[in-house]
Design a protein around this motif. Structure first.
Motif, PDB file in Angstrom:
ATOM      1  N   PRO A   1       0.834  -1.193   0.000  1.00  0.00           N
ATOM      2  CA  PRO A   1       0.000   0.000   0.000  1.00  0.00           C
ATOM      3  C   PRO A   1       0.876   1.254   0.000  1.00  0.00           C
ATOM      4  N   VAL A   2       0.541   2.216  -0.849  1.00  0.00           N
ATOM      5  CA  VAL A   2       1.299   3.456  -0.961  1.00  0.00           C
ATOM      6  C   VAL A   2       0.396   4.625  -0.596  1.00  0.00           C
ATOM      7  N   ASN A   3       0.874   5.448   0.333  1.00  0.00           N
ATOM      8  CA  ASN A   3       0.169   6.662   0.716  1.00  0.00           C
ATOM      9  C   ASN A   3       0.824   7.850   0.012  1.00  0.00           C
ATOM     10  N   GLY A   4       0.023   8.642  -0.690  1.00  0.00           N
ATOM     11  CA  GLY A   4       0.560   9.768  -1.443  1.00  0.00           C
ATOM     12  C   GLY A   4       0.563  11.047  -0.638  1.00  0.00           C
ATOM     13  N   ASP A   5       1.725  11.685  -0.563  1.00  0.00           N
ATOM     14  CA  ASP A   5       1.896  12.971   0.129  1.00  0.00           C
ATOM     15  C   ASP A   5       1.642  14.080  -0.894  1.00  0.00           C
ATOM     16  N   PHE A   6       0.378  14.375  -1.157  1.00  0.00           N
ATOM     17  CA  PHE A   6      -0.018  15.166  -2.324  1.00  0.00           C
ATOM     18  C   PHE A   6      -0.247  16.642  -2.022  1.00  0.00           C
ATOM     19  N   GLU A   7       0.601  17.219  -1.169  1.00  0.00           N
ATOM     20  CA  GLU A   7       0.551  18.652  -0.879  1.00  0.00           C
ATOM     21  C   GLU A   7      -0.888  19.079  -0.569  1.00  0.00           C
ATOM     22  N   ASP A   8      -1.396  20.103  -1.268  1.00  0.00           N
ATOM     23  CA  ASP A   8      -2.739  20.614  -0.966  1.00  0.00           C
ATOM     24  C   ASP A   8      -3.797  20.010  -1.879  1.00  0.00           C
ATOM     25  N   GLY A   9      -3.464  18.904  -2.538  1.00  0.00           N
ATOM     26  CA  GLY A   9      -4.395  18.284  -3.461  1.00  0.00           C
ATOM     27  C   GLY A   9      -4.240  18.766  -4.881  1.00  0.00           C
ATOM     28  N   TYR A  10      -3.180  19.547  -5.130  1.00  0.00           N
ATOM     29  CA  TYR A  10      -2.863  19.996  -6.485  1.00  0.00           C
ATOM     30  C   TYR A  10      -4.001  20.763  -7.145  1.00  0.00           C
ATOM     31  N   GLY A  11      -4.395  21.862  -6.537  1.00  0.00           N
ATOM     32  CA  GLY A  11      -5.402  22.684  -7.200  1.00  0.00           C
ATOM     33  C   GLY A  11      -5.908  23.793  -6.308  1.00  0.00           C
ATOM     34  N   ASP A  12      -6.418  24.837  -6.937  1.00  0.00           N
ATOM     35  CA  ASP A  12      -6.897  25.993  -6.194  1.00  0.00           C
ATOM     36  C   ASP A  12      -8.287  25.795  -5.617  1.00  0.00           C
ATOM     37  N   THR A  13      -9.062  24.875  -6.197  1.00  0.00           N
ATOM     38  CA  THR A  13     -10.457  24.720  -5.779  1.00  0.00           C
ATOM     39  C   THR A  13     -10.698  23.345  -5.168  1.00  0.00           C
ATOM     40  N   SER A  14     -11.823  23.240  -4.468  1.00  0.00           N
ATOM     41  CA  SER A  14     -12.214  21.946  -3.916  1.00  0.00           C
ATOM     42  C   SER A  14     -12.453  20.923  -5.017  1.00  0.00           C
ATOM     43  N   ALA A  15     -12.944  21.378  -6.162  1.00  0.00           N
ATOM     44  CA  ALA A  15     -13.150  20.471  -7.287  1.00  0.00           C
ATOM     45  C   ALA A  15     -11.823  19.910  -7.778  1.00  0.00           C
ATOM     46  N   ASP A  16     -10.773  20.730  -7.756  1.00  0.00           N
ATOM     47  CA  ASP A  16      -9.442  20.255  -8.135  1.00  0.00           C
ATOM     48  C   ASP A  16      -8.966  19.171  -7.165  1.00  0.00           C
ATOM     49  N   VAL A  17      -9.208  19.384  -5.885  1.00  0.00           N
ATOM     50  CA  VAL A  17      -8.831  18.390  -4.878  1.00  0.00           C
ATOM     51  C   VAL A  17      -9.561  17.075  -5.141  1.00  0.00           C
TER      52      VAL A  17
ATOM     53  N   ARG B   1      -4.539  28.054   4.477  1.00  0.00           N
ATOM     54  CA  ARG B   1      -5.861  28.457   4.003  1.00  0.00           C
ATOM     55  C   ARG B   1      -6.795  28.752   5.173  1.00  0.00           C
ATOM     56  N   ASP B   2      -7.794  29.571   4.903  1.00  0.00           N
ATOM     57  CA  ASP B   2      -8.801  29.867   5.919  1.00  0.00           C
ATOM     58  C   ASP B   2      -9.480  28.575   6.366  1.00  0.00           C
ATOM     59  N   PHE B   3      -9.966  28.576   7.595  1.00  0.00           N
ATOM     60  CA  PHE B   3     -10.548  27.377   8.198  1.00  0.00           C
ATOM     61  C   PHE B   3     -11.641  26.774   7.334  1.00  0.00           C
ATOM     62  N   ASP B   4     -12.626  27.565   6.942  1.00  0.00           N
ATOM     63  CA  ASP B   4     -13.761  27.024   6.194  1.00  0.00           C
ATOM     64  C   ASP B   4     -13.317  26.422   4.865  1.00  0.00           C
ATOM     65  N   GLU B   5     -12.397  27.082   4.197  1.00  0.00           N
ATOM     66  CA  GLU B   5     -11.902  26.563   2.924  1.00  0.00           C
ATOM     67  C   GLU B   5     -11.152  25.250   3.137  1.00  0.00           C
ATOM     68  N   ALA B   6     -10.326  25.204   4.164  1.00  0.00           N
ATOM     69  CA  ALA B   6      -9.564  23.984   4.449  1.00  0.00           C
ATOM     70  C   ALA B   6     -10.488  22.805   4.721  1.00  0.00           C
ATOM     71  N   VAL B   7     -11.527  23.036   5.509  1.00  0.00           N
ATOM     72  CA  VAL B   7     -12.473  21.967   5.833  1.00  0.00           C
ATOM     73  C   VAL B   7     -13.240  21.539   4.586  1.00  0.00           C
ATOM     74  N   SER B   8     -13.637  22.495   3.778  1.00  0.00           N
ATOM     75  CA  SER B   8     -14.367  22.173   2.553  1.00  0.00           C
ATOM     76  C   SER B   8     -13.546  21.300   1.625  1.00  0.00           C
ATOM     77  N   ARG B   9     -12.254  21.559   1.551  1.00  0.00           N
ATOM     78  CA  ARG B   9     -11.385  20.779   0.666  1.00  0.00           C
ATOM     79  C   ARG B   9     -11.252  19.334   1.160  1.00  0.00           C
ATOM     80  N   VAL B  10     -11.152  19.160   2.462  1.00  0.00           N
ATOM     81  CA  VAL B  10     -11.092  17.801   3.004  1.00  0.00           C
ATOM     82  C   VAL B  10     -12.423  17.090   2.793  1.00  0.00           C
ATOM     83  N   ARG B  11     -13.541  17.799   2.974  1.00  0.00           N
ATOM     84  CA  ARG B  11     -14.850  17.189   2.740  1.00  0.00           C
ATOM     85  C   ARG B  11     -14.969  16.709   1.294  1.00  0.00           C
ATOM     86  N   LYS B  12     -14.534  17.524   0.351  1.00  0.00           N
ATOM     87  CA  LYS B  12     -14.581  17.129  -1.060  1.00  0.00           C
ATOM     88  C   LYS B  12     -13.675  15.926  -1.323  1.00  0.00           C
TER      89      LYS B  12
END
Length: 274
Positions: free
Chosen positions: A81-97, A126-137
């Motif tokens: 099993p490989v876990n990817g250390d993918f920075e911020d998800g490679y994108g400016d938006t939650s859709a990119d993540v 990133r701001d709290f709400d944005e950070a949480v939204s990206r993880v939710r996506k």
């Protein structure tokens, strides 16, 4: 192995007593070395990948596709099993993540980390709400096929705010992150506070708290479920290489050429081929 089976296999390593040590490889040979040593899962390191390419970490200087191809290589060679250390998800938006998580799952990765970093030196977190939204996506895109780690980089970006760190990690867990992670909490007490606050969500630690390097057993006793090393195995190897180059410059050929034999290199490469 189908994504859901790989997800269950990887999460089982986190759920067992003691959890797991998950070292980070930086190339095929290092991955094979870790597999041969008996580790049950490995990870990429965005910093190590970037360094091997002569680039900086955390600024999207390594592309998503480059990182995916690197991760696929490690998995193909080792079967782990490989876990990817993918920075911020490679994108400016939650859709990119979400697109990055989908691509990682389709590539056969077992896990992926999503940071709250921005790549902007002037406002690195990133701001709290944005950070949480990206993880939710990310969780929505994962669909139980790939383990999602929600990560805040407060401590390594000059924001030593334990309360905000716990708030972020708790929110990441609440929106479905399978693992949470804040590199280098200031002390064991801070680490214990994080573990307690997010329980029962597993906590990853990068080596140790910032003030003291602990043993694996001590971290396990503190409730840590996963220990990663980031780029530190890579930098350890580079320190040895730098010492060898200094010896060579001084005319000491014996010290400069005392590393792993090529017989051993070929043994490890043969493991990957098989």
């Amino acid at each position: 192995m189908p994504g859901s089976e790989l997800y269950e296999k990887f999460m089982a390593l986190h759920a067992r007593d003691g959890g797991l040590v998950m070292p980070n490889a930086w190339d095929g040979l290092s991955a094979l070395m870790l597999a041969d040593a008996g580790f049950e899962a490995i990870a990429t390191s965005s910093a190590a990948i970037a360094a091997t390419l002569g680039r900086l970490d955390g600024r999207h200087e390594v592309s998503r596709e480059e990182h995916l191809e690197h991760a696929r290589l490690l998995g193909r060679l080792t079967g782990l099993p490989v876990n990817g250390d993918f920075e911020d998800g490679y994108g400016d938006t939650s859709a990119d993540v979400a697109a990055t998580v989908e691509a990682a799952a389709e590539s056969g990765l077992a896990g992926i980390g999503i940071e709250d970093t921005s790549g902007d030196p002037d406002q690195p977190i990133r701001d709290f709400d944005e950070a949480v939204s990206r993880v939710r996506k990310a969780v929505d895109a994962a669909k139980g096929r790939i383990v999602v780690t929600g990560r805040t980089d407060n401590f390594i970006q000059g924001r030593p705010d334990l309360d905000d760190t716990i708030r972020r990690l708790t929110a990441f867990a609440d929106v479905g992150a399978d693992v949470v992670y804040a590199p280098f909490p200031p002390s064991l007490d801070a680490l214990a506070a994080i573990v307690t606050a997010v329980a029962p969500t597993p906590v990853n630690v990068l080596v140790s708290p910032a003030d003291k390097v602990l043993t694996v057993a001590e971290l396990q006793n503190a409730g840590v479920k996963r220990i990663s090393l980031g780029p530190l195995l890579y930098t350890h190897a580079m320190e040895a290489a730098e010492q060898a180059t200094r010896a060579l410059l001084a005319g000491d050929l014996a010290s400069a050429t005392s590393g792993m034999s090529f017989t051993r290199v070929n043994e490890l490469l043969a493991r990957g081929k098989n």
